[in-house]
Scaffold this active site. Sequence first.
Site, PDB file in Angstrom:
ATOM      1  N   HIS A 165      10.068 -87.677  -0.720  1.00 20.41           N
ATOM      2  CA  HIS A 165       8.764 -88.145   0.333  1.00 20.41           C
ATOM      3  C   HIS A 165       8.678 -89.492   0.428  1.00 20.41           C
ATOM      4  O   HIS A 165       8.092 -90.125   1.153  1.00 20.41           O
ATOM      5  CB  HIS A 165       7.653 -87.378  -0.077  1.00 20.41           C
ATOM      6  N   ASP A 201      13.696 -78.039  -0.504  1.00 17.27           N
ATOM      7  CA  ASP A 201      12.408 -77.909  -1.111  1.00 17.27           C
ATOM      8  C   ASP A 201      11.194 -77.599  -0.054  1.00 17.27           C
ATOM      9  O   ASP A 201      11.916 -77.512   1.106  1.00 17.27           O
ATOM     10  CB  ASP A 201      11.755 -79.553  -1.291  1.00 17.27           C
ATOM     11  N   HIS A 203       8.655 -78.532   0.870  1.00 15.13           N
ATOM     12  CA  HIS A 203       8.181 -79.605   1.672  1.00 15.13           C
ATOM     13  C   HIS A 203       9.205 -80.242   2.594  1.00 15.13           C
ATOM     14  O   HIS A 203      10.196 -80.533   1.886  1.00 15.13           O
ATOM     15  CB  HIS A 203       7.458 -80.415   0.743  1.00 15.13           C
ATOM     16  N   ASP A 290      10.472 -75.113  -5.389  1.00 17.45           N
ATOM     17  CA  ASP A 290       8.836 -74.578  -4.923  1.00 17.45           C
ATOM     18  C   ASP A 290       8.708 -73.764  -3.504  1.00 17.45           C
ATOM     19  O   ASP A 290       7.568 -73.286  -3.493  1.00 17.45           O
ATOM     20  CB  ASP A 290       7.971 -76.125  -4.840  1.00 17.45           C
ATOM     21  N   TYR A 329       6.896 -76.185  -9.380  1.00 14.88           N
ATOM     22  CA  TYR A 329       5.598 -76.477 -10.186  1.00 14.88           C
ATOM     23  C   TYR A 329       5.229 -75.012 -10.687  1.00 14.88           C
ATOM     24  O   TYR A 329       4.234 -75.268 -11.469  1.00 14.88           O
ATOM     25  CB  TYR A 329       4.674 -76.902  -9.212  1.00 14.88           C
TER      26      TYR A 329
HETATM   27 ZN   LIG Z   1       7.982 -79.840  -2.512  1.00 15.28          ZN
END
Ligand SMILES: [Zn+2]
Length: 367
Positions: A165, A201, A203, A290, A329
Amino acid sequence: MKWFFSEKHRLHDANLEVWAGHPSPSTEVAARADTIAELLRGDASFTEASPHAHGIDPITAIHDPRMVAWLATAWEETRPFSETREIIPDTIRHVSLVEGLGEQPESMNSPLGRLGYWCFDTMTPIVEGTYEAALSAVDVALSALDELDAIGKATYALCRPPGHHAGRAMIGGFCYFNNAAVVANAMIERGAKRVGVLDVDVHHGNGTQQIFYQRSDVVYASLHGDPDRFFPYFTGWLHETGVGAGAGFNKNVPLATGCGDDEYLASLDETLEYLDECGVEQLVVSLGVDTYALDPLSDLSISRRAFHQMGSAIAARGLPLVVVQEGGYDQADLAYNVQSFLRGIAQLDPKPEPEERDPSSLSKQHL
Ligand SMILES: [Zn+2]
């Protein structure tokens, strides 16, 4: 397979973040990396190696040098303004804050102003050891690339904090320096004509996309939860395909709620085909697990078996590659999922499936 790890990641030991206005315990914690390391140490198929220092030049090659310099002293200079160990911005430089005001001076005399200038969210706390931990994560990633260059086999960088990110001139989303982007850029600087970053991922890796969006030598491809419901909300759309020299060298695959193994693996195959068509010579895999069905940040339904299949499908393309750790996570199964993926990459059999946990017993964060 060799894997690289630094104990220095523990210097980034924040306990606090703010989600949707609520102060809450940190999601991205040191135990994440430690539990992966512990499991890999018990698997004879993997060999741990220590990273060595690479300095900041590979970092400033992709990040604004002023941001890198700021992060080195950010905690110290904001100390007088915080009652907690963690520094979190109160005012973020929203794109409309200076809209229509013409040219603005770049100087920011307030330490809190600088914090809100470089950080784009409230989930990326800075503590005393953050800078050193972030540097060590880059060293882990680049040491894995050194090993790839030396032996030509896949390597794994157990990076923490994660990186995808972090953009050219911003930190955010638990990320400070973009470890995967540093590796991809270094691959080009070491002679590759075109490389790929495959981001799995849950995200979207907005930082990696942004850093390479106008380049044709690094192709970014990502499978992720649809930004209609997933952080970082503003990027990761299908129509983002690159601009200028980078036009056609960016691919986003937003996934629907509940996306299961078969659908995911079919999308992965398409994405690997795309990277092949682009002619990438080497690959960086941004490995977030995740996407897992039981992950508190996920609404997809990916199983552990699928992580092994993902690794196998990627390995079958025969590209030299570095796997860089991003998110994941679910502390109970995180390490097993990473191990499963890596055993797929190494073309080893999966470990026996553990007992399934009951998803209804879990609380999910609002994403
Ligand atoms: Zn992530």
